[in-house]
Design an enzyme around this catalytic site. Sequence first.
Site, mmCIF file in Angstrom:
data_model
loop_
_atom_site.group_PDB
_atom_site.id
_atom_site.type_symbol
_atom_site.label_atom_id
_atom_site.label_comp_id
_atom_site.label_asym_id
_atom_site.label_seq_id
_atom_site.Cartn_x
_atom_site.Cartn_y
_atom_site.Cartn_z
ATOM 1 N N HIS A 1 50.823 68.981 14.921
ATOM 2 C CA HIS A 1 51.521 68.260 13.856
ATOM 3 C C HIS A 1 52.192 66.998 14.386
ATOM 4 O O HIS A 1 52.031 65.908 13.846
ATOM 5 C CB HIS A 1 52.556 69.186 13.208
ATOM 6 N N CYS B 1 37.796 58.670 3.960
ATOM 7 C CA CYS B 1 39.188 58.615 4.380
ATOM 8 C C CYS B 1 39.386 59.691 5.446
ATOM 9 O O CYS B 1 38.529 60.508 5.654
ATOM 10 C CB CYS B 1 40.112 58.847 3.197
ATOM 11 N N ARG C 1 30.853 38.592 39.751
ATOM 12 C CA ARG C 1 30.593 39.632 38.758
ATOM 13 C C ARG C 1 31.518 39.387 37.580
ATOM 14 O O ARG C 1 32.498 38.651 37.689
ATOM 15 C CB ARG C 1 30.822 41.023 39.348
HETATM 16 P P1 ADP Z 1 32.784 45.316 48.100
HETATM 17 O O1 ADP Z 1 31.686 45.701 47.179
HETATM 18 O O2 ADP Z 1 33.616 46.455 48.556
HETATM 19 O O3 ADP Z 1 33.546 44.130 47.597
HETATM 20 P P2 ADP Z 1 31.314 43.510 49.729
HETATM 21 O O4 ADP Z 1 29.895 43.843 50.043
HETATM 22 O O5 ADP Z 1 31.516 42.509 48.676
HETATM 23 O O6 ADP Z 1 32.063 44.856 49.447
HETATM 24 O O7 ADP Z 1 32.004 43.004 51.070
HETATM 25 C C1 ADP Z 1 33.390 42.991 51.277
HETATM 26 C C2 ADP Z 1 33.813 41.709 51.933
HETATM 27 O O8 ADP Z 1 33.076 41.480 53.105
HETATM 28 C C3 ADP Z 1 33.551 40.505 51.062
HETATM 29 O O9 ADP Z 1 34.608 40.190 50.241
HETATM 30 C C4 ADP Z 1 33.362 39.393 52.070
HETATM 31 O O10 ADP Z 1 34.560 38.735 52.295
HETATM 32 C C5 ADP Z 1 32.917 40.107 53.312
HETATM 33 N N1 ADP Z 1 31.505 39.748 53.514
HETATM 34 C C6 ADP Z 1 30.425 40.354 52.999
HETATM 35 N N2 ADP Z 1 29.296 39.717 53.365
HETATM 36 C C7 ADP Z 1 29.688 38.669 54.122
HETATM 37 C C8 ADP Z 1 28.996 37.610 54.787
HETATM 38 N N3 ADP Z 1 27.675 37.496 54.716
HETATM 39 N N4 ADP Z 1 29.713 36.721 55.459
HETATM 40 C C9 ADP Z 1 31.064 36.812 55.512
HETATM 41 N N5 ADP Z 1 31.775 37.776 54.926
HETATM 42 C C10 ADP Z 1 31.100 38.694 54.221
HETATM 43 MG MG MG Z 2 32.876 42.520 47.068
#
Ligand code: ADP
Ligand code: MG
Length: 882
Positions: free
Chosen positions: A455, A839, A339
């Site tokens: 002020h 202004c 992101r």
């Molecule tokens: P947040 O939005 O709180 O970051 P996420 O959905 O990104 O939550 O998930 C949090 C963590 O869970 C991620 O940083 C990742 O490390 C772990 N995670 C999510 N999906 C997977 C996956 N498919 N395999 C391994 N770890 C996962």
């Molecule tokens: Mg995340």
Amino acid sequence: MCSEKKYVYSFEEGSLELKSLLGGKGANLGEMTSLGLPVPPGMTVTTEACNLYYESGEQLPEFSREEIRSYLTELEEKMDKSFGDDNNPLLLSVRSGAVISMPGMMDTILNLGLNDQSVKGLAKETGDEKFAYDCYRRFIQMFGEVVLDVEAYKFSRKLDSLKEEVGAETDIDLTVDHLKELIDKFKLIVKEEAEVDFPQDPMEQLITAVEAVFGSWNNKRAIVYRDAHDIDHELGTAVNIQSMVFGNMGQDSGTGVVFTRNPSTGENKLYGEYLLNAQGEDIVAGIRTPEDIQTFKDSLPEVYEQLVEVTETLEKHYKDMQDIEFTVEKGKLYLLQTRTGKRTAKSAIKIAADMAEEGLIDQDQALLRVEPEHIEKVLHRQIDPEAETEVIAKGLPASPGAAAGTVVFSADEAEKIAENGEKVVLVSLETTPEDIHGVLAAEGVLTTRGGMTSHAAVVARGMGKPCVCGCDEIKIDFEAGEFTVGGQTVKEGERITINGGTGEVILGKVKMTEAKLSQECKDILQWADDRRDLQVRTNADNGTDASKAFEFGAEGIGLCRTEHMFMAADRVPIVQRLILSESDQEKRDALTELEPIQCQDFEEIFAEMEGRAVTVRLLDPPLHEFLPNLPELIEEVTELRVKGEKEKLKEKENLLRKVKNMDESNPMLGFRGCRLGVIIPEIYEMQARALFKAAIKLATEEDTKTELEIMIPLVSELAEFEILRERIEEIADQLLTEANLELDYKVGTMIELPRACMTADQIAQKADFFSFGTNDLTQTTFGFSRDDAEGKFLHEYLEREVIEDNPFITLDAAGVGKLVNLAAKSGRQANPDLKVGICGEHGGEPRSIALCQEYGLDYVSCSPYRVPVARLAAAQAKIKKS
Ligand code: ADP
Ligand code: MG
Ligand code: MG
């Protein structure tokens, strides 16, 4: 399927364009998949399915469950594993993801699909029993919390007591048997708390997990979050179902978070942290301290190479700094999220400038990437983010930046101590124009009364000094020379620090970081200058402000108020003599005394501006502002009467009579501005003489010709303007002829009354320029007196949404703005050479600046510290318009 509509998308089908359907996380997972990056396969259940869930009585209708199942079959084939299989189970993560990210709204569930049987299969398949049972206990915990509403501490308390019992320092030290025991205990917790057996059917686990995520859209904290951030409650969230990858499979596995550039400094270098042998949530939970990503090079060099490569790909693709989550499973890299990364003001500016230099984005894009507030933030000194602080009170954040110094309780004291080179913070109930010298001498101001427009606040902002206002927890004892707050006493001479950006009052002197315009910031502002149409001028009443503004890029002075020149301590007595004079001679004497002082003020300002335009407004406020305060005077006279001091009493009674005479029931609409000029012409004549003498002196001695613009305040009728213009021209003619000099000058007016807007076509026939005084124009158009409105009802108006924005902060487009537009257009029609600007505080506010661009004004003018903000905002307004 009984519906034509599609509620599920595989990551292959997803992309950024579908963000409103797939949410931010889902859309980016799709986008990364189509870029060919290593993303564990999965699917996104759409935000529309979320709405469907609510329409169907908080459950997923059968046809959408069916859709999920059919995509799951596809996923099983792709992964060559099957969901719920006893030997080779497919495990999933279930993750929420709204269109606008709402951190903390709902937790992620990992390792979904495990049950008492498949955990054995996972152990056998991976040859790692401890890993398999570790996954299972995590799953029960997360599922229990998120889906079954079991309170988190119930699980963590159990985990802690077990660790203590067996002498395990961290989670990793637990053995397989410990984990199995823990799983049994966790299941018991579920049974007791949720009154169900932990679900063994993977499909049931999946559907209830998806429903729980949808349900969490309307939990209390999510609703509060959306209210606070103005996010539409109808949007709904999406759910991502993704096959698991495991960072907890040994020392060749791990998980981490990286930013493609440093989010606090902007440095173009991979930034972040990681943990070996861990699952994602371990980093966030702080169970173990993560390592700096730079050392990842040494632990897993090949993966590091690859990570650098994909982060570069992502940044090039998104053309912005990315915040990326990754996991490494047995030496193979997977991306789990990307992101646009959040960043500090400093970093935002550097990244935008750097990316434009690198050719990743163009200059216009760079200009739009930086928020005007970012510029404002880097202009002020800040408290070092690493510093430890003891906050003793909190007031209103009235003027940004941080200041530290010894506490003083009066303006005179501030001036005295500061003269010895000591830094002081002025602490008082409130400030008045008579305290200006103290504000000037102080590093910052703390008041216990008064709001954001008091002020102290206005003056401090104008000077770019930090200020905390209305801090009413603080009780000042002037006699004892101390203040108390929450049981603490701070004495005069002790040190405090104030943070005008947050309103915090901190004990002692705190480490700070200096403000300096970085090269990148200068570049951005330079590009803004190249791009904008609107000129940016400044409001400055003295040489110091003028020079500061000039340094910040002001192209001239749009408003130089002359009342402060009357206010200085050494001048007030002369001004009072002028006002109270009983003979023409007395009046003339006072004016003769004032003229050279005024002239000196103007010389100083003109010299700073090196020939640039300077708009000077002739005296505006009602005269009694320079006289003693009426109630105080009454008190004094009463006291003298009691004491029977005859001589002094007579003098004061005389003064009182005059002050009473000048008292007005509504000074804002009273005897002030051009009305004073028409009735008592001598004051404006003196000012005009001082102006021309200063300009002539500079032209003859320094060869600098100032573009002098004389502004007559509060005109509502052409005749007022004509009378005064004539007087000014006579004086100019006389002085210029005497000096044998030609000097172009302009005479214009401040447009600040609705009638002036309506008669702008007439006034413009005689005026060279209009400058909209939008503060008074807002007061007179709304019929609000600003202080009364902000002190009494405006706040509630805003809260109850009677009006949308504070019209004194953002120009009211529907009313005041319409008048401005009308007056500018009709004025220019009557006089094509008419110069038009604004202004006042609106001139430094980005949304108001955009309106000025729309109305086609020539310039905006604002306080020195807003000048860089206005330069950027003006460029942004131009870019957005074209
Ligand atoms: P947040 O939005 O709180 O970051 P996420 O959905 O990104 O939550 O998930 C949090 C963590 O869970 C991620 O940083 C990742 O490390 C772990 N995670 C999510 N999906 C997977 C996956 N498919 N395999 C391994 N770890 C996962
Ligand atoms: Mg995340
Ligand atoms: Mg005004």
